[in-house]
Motif scaffolding. Structure first.
Motif, PDB file in Angstrom:
ATOM      1  N   UNK A 104       0.926  -1.585   0.502  1.00  0.00           N
ATOM      2  CA  UNK A 104       0.011   0.123  -0.339  1.00  0.00           C
ATOM      3  C   UNK A 104       0.259   1.120   0.017  1.00  0.00           C
ATOM      4  N   UNK A 105       2.503   1.357  -0.241  1.00  0.00           N
ATOM      5  CA  UNK A 105       3.139   2.124   0.786  1.00  0.00           C
ATOM      6  C   UNK A 105       4.038   2.316  -1.260  1.00  0.00           C
ATOM      7  N   UNK A 227     -11.638  -5.202   2.209  1.00  0.00           N
ATOM      8  CA  UNK A 227     -12.079  -5.444   1.264  1.00  0.00           C
ATOM      9  C   UNK A 227     -13.781  -5.684   2.334  1.00  0.00           C
ATOM     10  N   UNK A 228     -13.045  -6.893   3.592  1.00  0.00           N
ATOM     11  CA  UNK A 228     -14.002  -6.519   4.808  1.00  0.00           C
ATOM     12  C   UNK A 228     -14.721  -5.362   5.501  1.00  0.00           C
ATOM     13  N   UNK A 229     -13.647  -4.478   5.621  1.00  0.00           N
ATOM     14  CA  UNK A 229     -14.347  -3.490   5.480  1.00  0.00           C
ATOM     15  C   UNK A 229     -15.684  -2.346   5.039  1.00  0.00           C
ATOM     16  N   UNK A 230     -15.434  -2.144   3.544  1.00  0.00           N
ATOM     17  CA  UNK A 230     -15.344  -1.846   3.217  1.00  0.00           C
ATOM     18  C   UNK A 230     -16.894  -2.298   2.761  1.00  0.00           C
ATOM     19  N   UNK A 231     -17.189  -4.183   2.673  1.00  0.00           N
ATOM     20  CA  UNK A 231     -18.494  -4.946   2.537  1.00  0.00           C
ATOM     21  C   UNK A 231     -19.856  -4.382   3.668  1.00  0.00           C
ATOM     22  N   UNK A 246      -4.507   5.446  -0.625  1.00  0.00           N
ATOM     23  CA  UNK A 246      -5.774   4.291  -1.259  1.00  0.00           C
ATOM     24  C   UNK A 246      -7.056   5.500  -1.546  1.00  0.00           C
ATOM     25  N   UNK A 247      -6.816   6.775  -2.015  1.00  0.00           N
ATOM     26  CA  UNK A 247      -8.200   7.211  -1.700  1.00  0.00           C
ATOM     27  C   UNK A 247      -9.480   6.170  -2.365  1.00  0.00           C
ATOM     28  N   UNK A 248      -9.454   5.067  -3.131  1.00  0.00           N
ATOM     29  CA  UNK A 248     -10.071   4.320  -3.972  1.00  0.00           C
ATOM     30  C   UNK A 248     -11.129   3.958  -2.924  1.00  0.00           C
ATOM     31  N   UNK A 249     -10.570   3.989  -1.341  1.00  0.00           N
ATOM     32  CA  UNK A 249     -11.697   2.865  -0.468  1.00  0.00           C
ATOM     33  C   UNK A 249     -12.058   4.695  -0.277  1.00  0.00           C
TER      34      UNK A 249
END
Length: 304
Positions: A104-105, A227-231, A246-249
């Motif tokens: 991620x970084x 992904x789990x948080x997003x879901x 990662x601003x896409x989240x």
């Protein structure tokens, strides 16, 4: 005692199997056995005990492995130093990085570094055993959690970073200005499994306060957790900068954790008594500057 025989010995030491080591070395098993016998005759002691089909390193074997690794590294350092003198090629760098930082970084930094130093080959490995990889000479540089001082290493602090709670924007927690770890015992959490560095760091802070967090799901990658948080499966506790990269989240928000909050301290490490190429120096400087630019690396001083 030449380095070829040391290479043969280390292959047997690491695999504890003569046939498998011979196959990896590209020689016959009888040839390998003969070379090990010659080496044992030279040191005057058996290096392996052969119990039936089982091979076990003796105390002499363990000592030879310790110093043999240094011999091989010294030979590699000498070759690299001479190669750098007579060639414009900037060499190869092996870098060990914690998984979440690699994913991620650091990729943007690697792209920039390759643009500036196109002839340098960079190999980045994802591992939670960063210090062990550096000490075993398997990598040249490592970025991991700060540890105790080790006279064998140069340790450069890269700064500290607090952990925060990541929740879905629709969660009842999303509007909180801050939250305590103890409050999270009442909420669904998705986390790394126990034994992962990030999970253990959080658990240790909770244990000091006299409670333990419960999870509804555990996975081994930062991407899966997000992904789990997003879901909407649950919230997670991760380093603050992870989400910023990662601003896409867009449906995940970050909430500060009130003191005492988990904090990770990062450091750059490399072996103190080995040759440092210009390429490694350049990457080290780039990494230090990268963490400093994020506001994480302050008061950087050498340790070791």
């Amino acid at each position: 005692m030449d380095t070829r025989n040391i290479t043969y010995f280390i292959a047997v030491f690491e695999h504890l199997h003569f046939t498998r080591a011979a196959e990896l070395l590209g020689i016959s098993q009888p040839t390998l056995s003969q070379q090990i016998r010659l080496l044992e005759a030279e040191v005057g002691m058996p290096l392996f005990d052969r119990i039936g089909k089982k091979v076990v390193a003796t105390e002499a074997g363990r000592l030879l492995h310790q110093y043999g690794m240094k011999m091989l590294q010294a030979e590699m350092d000498a070759k690299n130093a001479i190669k750098e003198l007579r060639s414009e090629n900037r060499g190869t760098i092996r870098l060990a990085v914690l998984p979440s930082d690699l994913d991620f970084q650091l990729v943007p930094l690697f792209v920039d570094f390759k643009t500036r130093y196109p002839e340098t080959s960079l190999q980045a490995f994802s591992t939670i055993f960063v210090r062990e990889e550096v000490l075993a000479h398997k990598v040249d540089l490592g970025i991991g959690l700060s540890g105790s001082l080790d006279k064998r290493l140069v340790q450069v602090p890269l700064g500290s970073e607090p952990y925060e709670l990541f929740v879905h924007s629709a969660s009842e927690l999303a509007k909180r200005q801050a939250i305590t770890l103890e409050e999270l015992t009442q909420h669904a959490l998705v986390m790394y499994p126990k034994g992962y560095l990030g999970r253990d760091l959080v658990d240790n802070v909770c244990r000091e306060q006299g409670f333990e967090l419960n999870t509804v799901m555990e996975v081994g990658s930062a991407s899966s957790l997000l992904q789990l948080v997003e879901a909407g499966i649950g919230a997670t506790i991760q380093p603050k900068e992870l989400l910023k990269q990662h601003p896409e989240w867009s449906h995940i928000v970050s909430i500060p954790i009130a003191d005492p909050a988990p904090i990770r301290h990062l450091e750059l490490t490399y072996y103190a008594d080995r040759f440092i190429s210009k390429a490694q120096q350049q990457l080290s400087e780039s990494l230090i500057e990268f963490f400093k630019s994020r506001g994480v690396g302050e008061d950087l001083e050498l340790r070791g």
